[in-house]
Write an enzyme that holds these catalytic residues in place. Structure first.
Site, PDB file in Angstrom:
ATOM      1  N   GLU A   1      21.938   6.044  -3.099  1.00  0.00           N
ATOM      2  CA  GLU A   1      21.332   5.787  -1.791  1.00  0.00           C
ATOM      3  C   GLU A   1      21.587   4.381  -1.258  1.00  0.00           C
ATOM      4  O   GLU A   1      21.496   4.142  -0.050  1.00  0.00           O
ATOM      5  CB  GLU A   1      19.830   6.034  -1.843  1.00  0.00           C
TER       6      GLU A   1
ATOM      7  N   ILE B   1       0.846   7.487 -10.237  1.00  0.00           N
ATOM      8  CA  ILE B   1       1.308   8.411  -9.198  1.00  0.00           C
ATOM      9  C   ILE B   1       1.243   9.845  -9.700  1.00  0.00           C
ATOM     10  O   ILE B   1       0.774  10.743  -8.993  1.00  0.00           O
ATOM     11  CB  ILE B   1       2.730   8.051  -8.751  1.00  0.00           C
TER      12      ILE B   1
ATOM     13  N   THR C   1      10.398  12.048  -5.904  1.00  0.00           N
ATOM     14  CA  THR C   1      10.025  10.893  -5.090  1.00  0.00           C
ATOM     15  C   THR C   1      10.039   9.624  -5.931  1.00  0.00           C
ATOM     16  O   THR C   1       9.467   8.609  -5.533  1.00  0.00           O
ATOM     17  CB  THR C   1       8.616  11.082  -4.488  1.00  0.00           C
TER      18      THR C   1
ATOM     19  N   ARG D   1      13.015   8.109  -8.611  1.00  0.00           N
ATOM     20  CA  ARG D   1      14.301   7.418  -8.569  1.00  0.00           C
ATOM     21  C   ARG D   1      15.417   8.446  -8.561  1.00  0.00           C
ATOM     22  O   ARG D   1      15.375   9.437  -9.297  1.00  0.00           O
ATOM     23  CB  ARG D   1      14.463   6.477  -9.771  1.00  0.00           C
TER      24      ARG D   1
ATOM     25  N   ASP E   1      13.355  12.516  -1.918  1.00  0.00           N
ATOM     26  CA  ASP E   1      13.106  11.300  -1.141  1.00  0.00           C
ATOM     27  C   ASP E   1      13.951  10.158  -1.666  1.00  0.00           C
ATOM     28  O   ASP E   1      13.963   9.077  -1.079  1.00  0.00           O
ATOM     29  CB  ASP E   1      11.622  10.936  -1.212  1.00  0.00           C
TER      30      ASP E   1
ATOM     31  N   HIS F   1      13.837   7.689   1.269  1.00  0.00           N
ATOM     32  CA  HIS F   1      13.001   6.791   0.461  1.00  0.00           C
ATOM     33  C   HIS F   1      11.753   6.378   1.248  1.00  0.00           C
ATOM     34  O   HIS F   1      11.427   5.193   1.381  1.00  0.00           O
ATOM     35  CB  HIS F   1      13.795   5.553   0.038  1.00  0.00           C
TER      36      HIS F   1
ATOM     37  N   ASP G   1       5.179  13.287 -20.870  1.00  0.00           N
ATOM     38  CA  ASP G   1       5.216  11.824 -20.828  1.00  0.00           C
ATOM     39  C   ASP G   1       5.291  11.316 -22.258  1.00  0.00           C
ATOM     40  O   ASP G   1       5.091  12.082 -23.210  1.00  0.00           O
ATOM     41  CB  ASP G   1       3.974  11.262 -20.117  1.00  0.00           C
TER      42      ASP G   1
END
Length: 332
Positions: free
Chosen positions: A262, A154, A231, A233, A257, A294, A173
């Site tokens: 949630e 992603i 978008t 977690r 998102d 989400h 990363d």
């Protein structure tokens, strides 16, 4: 064999029913799996769960007691499942290890663009026939710096779009991605990324090491006019610290998102109720915050891939096969 599926969305149900039609009967429920609804699964060998279902130790015990032997999670994330308890109960657990990365990457960009160009505010004004441009000025993304936290599938798709805008790419990363390096991405430490990026997008999984990776310190390091997008977690961001930063006038825009609390909120109509989550309610009061429910993964392509993989996971379980999607294997 009959299958019961929890947390099935209205647009998802037809695809799920068609996918299983030639093999199994599937009972689709909109309600989420939790301690109160677990008895509904009694007699079903296979339970298909969504990311917002609760599969803690008590729920898993109730499912096992009712005859369930396999959990087919319709998502990549599985932090809602107590895998250790599943092993103890000899439950097979499988997930969808991947689906269209473009669905999430494109949606992340839709949030970023809407915030930058004040699209939601502008559309609301024109519906009232107010065609002024006051307060709607954005900025070019071209030649600005984007920080991509997490450069898997992603994050890479998101980075390709950023490259198309002509942006400078910073990445963070645990290991470098050759596809991102080919785009000209420079891998840096978190502090430098937070400090230099005009736009930051989160694409890392939620792990103990990444929980609240965007905390008060990180928010303080960001440019006061930076845009933050999540978008991935909800637990990646310390929501209370985010409210404090926004209250102090920091950040040009925030697109969420996902949200840490949630479960039980997203995917449910609360329009006639009082919102009891004070932090979420406060976030919604800021004009430069855009919250969606989400939704990033929710394209026909991605949902179709998720369902197809779920069907294969169930078929593998019944045939005694395993795959990389299996998180907990049955005991020998």
């Amino acid at each position: 064999m009959d299958i019961i599926a929890f947390g099935v969305l209205a647009d998802e149900r037809p695809q799920l029913e068609v996918a299983f039609a030639d093999q199994h009967a599937v009972r689709c429920l909109e309600l989420f799996l939790n301690p109160d609804t677990a008895p509904t699964a009694r007699g079903y060998e296979v339970v298909s769960s969504s990311v917002n279902d609760v599969l803690d130790a008590d729920v898993l015990a109730a499912l096992a007691d009712g005859g369930t032997r396999m959990i087919a999670q319709r998502s990549t994330g599985y932090n809602n499942i107590d895998l250790d308890r599943a092993r103890e109960l000899d439950l097979t657990v499988a997930r969808v290890s991947s689906y269209s990365p473009y669905s999430v990457a494109e949606f992340a960009w839709s949030l970023a663009l809407a915030l930058n160009r004040r699209t939601v505010r502008a559309a609301g004004r024109t519906r009232e026939f107010d065609f002024r441009l006051n307060g709607l000025m954005g900025r070019d993304f071209h030649d600005r710096t984007v920080g991509v936290m997490g450069t898997g599938k992603i994050g890479t798709a998101f980075s390709r779009i950023a490259h198309g805008f002509g942006m400078r790419l910073l990445g963070w990363d645990v290991q470098e991605n050759s596809d991102c390096l080919a785009l000209g991405m420079e891998y840096v430490d978190k502090d430098r990324l937070f400090g230099e990026a005009d736009l930051i997008s989160l694409h890392v999984p939620l792990l103990p090491a990444t929980h609240h990776i965007v905390d008060a310190d990180a928010l303080g390091r960001m440019k006061s006019d930076a845009i933050l997008i999540n978008t991935s977690r909800g637990g990646l961001i310390d929501a209370a610290a985010l409210v404090a930063a926004l209250r102090d006038g920091r950040l040009d825009g925030v697109g969420l998102d996902v949200y840490e609390e949630e479960a039980g909120v997203f995917f449910v109509d609360h329009s006639l109720e009082v919102m009891t989550d004070d932090t979420l309610a406060r976030l919604m009061t800021f004009r430069n915050v855009l919250v969606t429910s989400h939704q990033a993964y929710f394209t026909r392509d991605a949902v179709g891939q998720i369902i197809d993989t779920t069907v294969r996971n169930v078929a593998d379980y019944l045939a005694g096969r395993t795959s990389d999607n299996v998180l907990v294997r049955p005991k020998e």
